[in-house]
Design a protein around this motif. Structure first.
Motif, PDB file in Angstrom:
ATOM      1  N   UNK A 275      57.392  41.450  -9.052  1.00  0.00           N
ATOM      2  CA  UNK A 275      57.279  40.103  -9.628  1.00  0.00           C
ATOM      3  C   UNK A 275      58.621  39.637 -10.174  1.00  0.00           C
ATOM      4  N   UNK A 276      59.342  40.559 -10.809  1.00  0.00           N
ATOM      5  CA  UNK A 276      60.651  40.209 -11.337  1.00  0.00           C
ATOM      6  C   UNK A 276      61.639  39.865 -10.242  1.00  0.00           C
ATOM      7  N   UNK A 277      61.595  40.596  -9.135  1.00  0.00           N
ATOM      8  CA  UNK A 277      62.503  40.309  -8.028  1.00  0.00           C
ATOM      9  C   UNK A 277      62.196  38.957  -7.394  1.00  0.00           C
ATOM     10  N   UNK A 278      60.912  38.667  -7.233  1.00  0.00           N
ATOM     11  CA  UNK A 278      60.549  37.385  -6.642  1.00  0.00           C
ATOM     12  C   UNK A 278      60.896  36.227  -7.570  1.00  0.00           C
ATOM     13  N   UNK A 279      60.807  36.469  -8.888  1.00  0.00           N
ATOM     14  CA  UNK A 279      61.156  35.413  -9.839  1.00  0.00           C
ATOM     15  C   UNK A 279      62.644  35.086  -9.787  1.00  0.00           C
ATOM     16  N   UNK A 280      63.453  36.059  -9.382  1.00  0.00           N
ATOM     17  CA  UNK A 280      64.894  35.835  -9.265  1.00  0.00           C
ATOM     18  C   UNK A 280      65.269  35.149  -7.958  1.00  0.00           C
ATOM     19  N   UNK A 281      64.281  34.901  -7.113  1.00  0.00           N
ATOM     20  CA  UNK A 281      64.539  34.211  -5.865  1.00  0.00           C
ATOM     21  C   UNK A 281      64.831  35.106  -4.687  1.00  0.00           C
ATOM     22  N   UNK A 282      64.637  36.414  -4.830  1.00  0.00           N
ATOM     23  CA  UNK A 282      64.862  37.320  -3.712  1.00  0.00           C
ATOM     24  C   UNK A 282      63.790  37.095  -2.649  1.00  0.00           C
ATOM     25  N   UNK A 283      64.191  37.131  -1.421  1.00  0.00           N
ATOM     26  CA  UNK A 283      63.289  36.812  -0.305  1.00  0.00           C
ATOM     27  C   UNK A 283      62.726  38.052   0.371  1.00  0.00           C
ATOM     28  N   UNK A 284      63.055  39.227  -0.118  1.00  0.00           N
ATOM     29  CA  UNK A 284      62.572  40.449   0.517  1.00  0.00           C
ATOM     30  C   UNK A 284      61.055  40.561   0.375  1.00  0.00           C
ATOM     31  N   UNK A 285      60.404  41.002   1.451  1.00  0.00           N
ATOM     32  CA  UNK A 285      58.941  41.082   1.478  1.00  0.00           C
ATOM     33  C   UNK A 285      58.457  42.200   0.573  1.00  0.00           C
ATOM     34  N   UNK A 286      57.415  41.923  -0.202  1.00  0.00           N
ATOM     35  CA  UNK A 286      56.849  42.902  -1.133  1.00  0.00           C
ATOM     36  C   UNK A 286      55.378  43.109  -0.800  1.00  0.00           C
ATOM     37  N   UNK A 287      55.053  44.238  -0.229  1.00  0.00           N
ATOM     38  CA  UNK A 287      53.661  44.570   0.101  1.00  0.00           C
ATOM     39  C   UNK A 287      53.167  45.582  -0.924  1.00  0.00           C
ATOM     40  N   UNK A 288      52.599  45.092  -2.000  1.00  0.00           N
ATOM     41  CA  UNK A 288      52.261  45.976  -3.112  1.00  0.00           C
ATOM     42  C   UNK A 288      50.873  45.719  -3.689  1.00  0.00           C
ATOM     43  N   UNK A 451      48.198  36.782   0.438  1.00  0.00           N
ATOM     44  CA  UNK A 451      48.233  37.660   1.595  1.00  0.00           C
ATOM     45  C   UNK A 451      49.656  38.075   1.972  1.00  0.00           C
ATOM     46  N   UNK A 452      50.651  37.392   1.473  1.00  0.00           N
ATOM     47  CA  UNK A 452      52.022  37.804   1.757  1.00  0.00           C
ATOM     48  C   UNK A 452      52.383  39.100   1.044  1.00  0.00           C
ATOM     49  N   UNK A 453      51.543  39.500   0.064  1.00  0.00           N
ATOM     50  CA  UNK A 453      51.817  40.736  -0.672  1.00  0.00           C
ATOM     51  C   UNK A 453      50.736  41.803  -0.454  1.00  0.00           C
ATOM     52  N   UNK A 454      49.799  41.536   0.415  1.00  0.00           N
ATOM     53  CA  UNK A 454      48.754  42.522   0.706  1.00  0.00           C
ATOM     54  C   UNK A 454      49.331  43.618   1.599  1.00  0.00           C
ATOM     55  N   UNK A 455      49.004  44.852   1.292  1.00  0.00           N
ATOM     56  CA  UNK A 455      49.514  45.996   2.054  1.00  0.00           C
ATOM     57  C   UNK A 455      49.056  45.908   3.505  1.00  0.00           C
ATOM     58  N   UNK A 456      49.945  46.279   4.399  1.00  0.00           N
ATOM     59  CA  UNK A 456      49.673  46.126   5.817  1.00  0.00           C
ATOM     60  C   UNK A 456      48.495  46.981   6.274  1.00  0.00           C
ATOM     61  N   UNK A 457      48.342  48.177   5.707  1.00  0.00           N
ATOM     62  CA  UNK A 457      47.237  49.021   6.152  1.00  0.00           C
ATOM     63  C   UNK A 457      45.889  48.473   5.726  1.00  0.00           C
TER      64      UNK A 457
END
Length: 691
Positions: A275-288, A451-457
């Protein structure tokens, strides 16, 4: 045979077939059903099984070390098309150290799976990934670090005297696990924070745990079970432990609380970090995340056990801080025992421990963790941990055809804990199965899911293979074993731990009555005998056992029947024959119970039909018992000694009817050694007389 590690969908988004080629996930979904991806974890035809007898109960955790390195995920098409090459694949099984032990695994060559060079990409991904964003589950999936990343020597037996463990129980444990087995000569004591951190535990938990463990040791009370089971649970494998009893219940609840809190806190920590990384504007995908928030489901049969467990959670999570607890007063009112409750000394000690306190079996409790607070009675969709009884969840889940059904809150469960599994056999086993079968299903609505953060499995429908299931029970039964075999599908492996031998409750029998164990007559050469064993048992009882009592002028005969369906069948037969009998079952009203017990003591009742569930919930003692007949061996071995000890005279008799499928039940009654001699004997009747 190619064998993959835990997949990093974010980095690779590809799967390997038998030729080492890459398929995209969508390509696999578009294939025909016969070629689609399937995650297997319990196929006995292809899964190797290792059975090891360990002289030290403190060493069986070694058997799961290789499972951390070798998750059992593979493809159905690999197994189908690779049959001709299976021999060559097996030669490359494991690491170089394992090649020296090839002869020890000769009996399992058909099921062992080798490691091909195509797995190297997955190995490097997992070993070199330190950033929590680079993996789909990171801390929540227990990375292979610390204690489990070491190289272990290959041993099958470790003597407790080699480590000066004076507190090791004498009980021998038989361990069955899938995959290769390896051993460690000196497992961690788990008494310091460094040793706790070696099995990937949160620091806030290790400090509290180490402090309380030192206090226990200072009192001279060393409890090795946690030191044994905790590393096994932390490895992520499915566990079936069949030596959970009232003597170690406190320790088991404490172990469960630590393992569950660790998983919940690591999951929350990862989400907050992203959440902190996304708040900083980082675009890396987070599946957590999952479809819903709840990640842990803990099932208890009664409120009194859930009450103890929640207190262990609060004790470990709060650890002396000023964290707040919401709705604690309501929790104490609904779950705590009555202040003036006194034990019923007329009942057995096991009965008092089982039903002391609030023994209601209908409850559901949501628990949410925050940085500075613990919230009780949260909505199930806003809870991190769900604590419930199968009956409580069954009421919410509903049945097929009901207008109002809801089970989406179980769609993202990652840890499922079933405690006191033997009790559900006495309640309603179908409720437990119904709850587990509705766990990890795809939700019917989105519930505001990102769904952009839902784990792929989870999106790929592989949730059952990434769920860890822990089953704790005091004894095994075919139902519990089948549940473990069919519903526990973790791709990290399975571990089954049970006592290697049983002393038998027959040593608790003080009655001088003659005890006869009679084998049912079986049809020779009939391979389908098990399909109609209940019919054979009924016919054997009616035509071979019952006439011996009908032709004599005797009364006060107690007939104990385990299954309620068999009970109804025998009861209907007695009604049809106009037999002088009475019944005591779990559905009998208290007033009728009192009258029946009085009439039986006076000798006016010839046959008294009763069920094992009546014994479990009531534990009444009967007077003037002359003869006892067990329609089949009871599930709870204490039921046998309970009724036999009612026959207090030497002229009394006890008969127990059994067949070859009753080995588990018979072993708990006679003991392992005597059970083996009885089952292997050519004689159909065995008599035991205590002098």
């Amino acid at each position: 045979m190619p064998k993959g590690k835990r997949y990093n969908f974010k980095k690779t988004n590809r799967l390997l077939n038998k030729h080492g080629k890459a398929y995209r996930s969508q390509d696999i979904k578009d294939k025909k059903p016969s070629k689609k991806l399937r995650v297997e974890s319990s196929n006995d035809e292809v899964e190797p099984k290792v059975e090891v007898t360990i002289e030290s109960s403190d060493s069986y955790l070694d058997l799961v070390k290789s499972l951390k390195k070798n998750p059992r995920v593979y493809f159905e098409e690999m197994l189908r098309e690779k049959k001709d090459d299976s021999e060559s694949d097996l030669e490359g099984f494991g690491s170089g150290d394992d090649s020296d032990n090839a002869g020890d695994r000769a009996s399992h060559t058909k099921g062992d799976r080798g490691k091909s060079s195509s797995d190297s990409d997955f190995d490097s991904d997992e070993e070199n990934t330190d950033d929590s964003n680079n993996d789909v589950d990171d801390d929540a999936d227990h990375e292979t670090t610390g204690y489990f990343s070491k190289n272990f020597s290959s041993e099958s037996k470790i003597n407790s005297t080699d480590h000066n463990y004076k507190d090791i129980p004498n009980t021998l444990y038989s361990v069955q696990c899938s995959g290769d087995s390896s051993s460690v000569s000196n497992p961690p004591q788990l008494t310091t924070e460094e040793e706790m951190a070696s099995i990937d535990l949160e620091r806030t938990l290790t400090s509290q745990w180490a402090r309380t463990t030192k206090q226990i040791q200072a009192k001279g009370i060393v409890k090795p079970l946690t030191r044994l089971l905790l590393p096994v649970c932390q490895s992520g494998v499915d566990v079936l432990f069949s030596d959970s009893n009232f003597s170690n219940q406190h320790e088991m609840l404490r172990l469960m609380a630590l393992h569950i809190l660790n998983h919940a806190m690591k999951t929350r920590k990862l989400i907050m970090k992203n959440n902190g990384k996304l708040a900083k504007g980082e675009t890396e995908e987070c599946r957590d995340q999952g479809f819903t928030r709840a990640k842990i489901l803990v099932l208890f049969p009664f409120r009194n056990v859930a009450y103890k467990f929640v207190h262990q959670i609060l004790k470990l999570f709060l650890h002396g801080t000023k964290k707040q607890i919401s709705n604690r007063k309501r929790f104490e009112e609904e779950f705590a025992p009555e202040s003036d409750e006194k034990p019923n000394l007329s009942k057995s000690l096991s009965y008092q421990r089982m039903f002391m306190g609030n023994n209601d079996d209908f409850f559901t409790l949501g628990l949410a963790l925050a940085k500075n607070s613990v919230k009780l009675y949260t909505d199930l969709y806003r809870s991190d941990i769900i604590i419930a009884s199968p009956l409580g969840l069954r009421n919410i889940i509903g049945a097929k055809g009901d207008k109002k059904r809801d089970y989406d809150f179980l769609s993202s469960i990652e840890v499922l804990n079933v405690f006191m599994g033997e009790v559900y056999l006495m309640q309603n086993w179908e409720h437990l199965l119904h709850v587990i079968q509705h766990t990890n299903l795809k939700p019917m609505s989105d519930h505001d899911t990102d769904f952009s953060r839902v784990k792929m499995w989870l999106l790929d429908g592989l949730a059952p293979s990434y769920r860890q299931t822990l089953i704790f029970t005091s004894y095994l039964s075919p139902e519990i074993t089948a549940l473990f075999g069919k519903e526990c599908k973790s791709n990290r492996g399975r571990v089954k731990i049970q006592p290697h031998s049983f002393p038998g409750v027959i040593s608790n029998v003080l009655s001088p009555a003659r005890q006869m164990f009679v084998r049912m007559r079986e049809k020779d050469g009939d391979v389908d005998y098990i399909k109609y064993v209940t019919d054979v048992r009924f016919e054997n009882f009616i035509y071979n056992i019952l006439p011996a009592y009908q032709n004599q002028d005797i009364s006060n005969i107690v007939i104990v029947i385990s299954s309620y369906f068999d009970f109804v069948r025998v009861r209907n037969h007695f009604k049809k024959e106009s037999t002088n009998f009475a019944v005591l079952s779990e559905y009998t009203k208290n007033r009728d119970i009192t009258n029946t017990r009085r009439n039986f003591a006076e000798g006016s009742i010839k046959y008294l039909l009763t069920t094992e569930r009546f014994f479990f919930f009531k534990r009444y003692k009967l007077k003037n018992v002359r003869h006892v007949v067990f329609y089949e061996p009871p599930l709870n071995s204490e039921c046998y000694s309970h009724y036999v000890n009612m026959a207090t005279e030497s002229e009394c008799t006890v008969q127990l009817i059994y067949n070859k499928f009753d080995a588990m039940r018979l072993e708990r009654i006679l003991g392992t050694k005597q059970c083996s001699s009885v089952l292997n004997s050519e004689q159909s009747t065995h008599m035991i007389i205590l002098e």
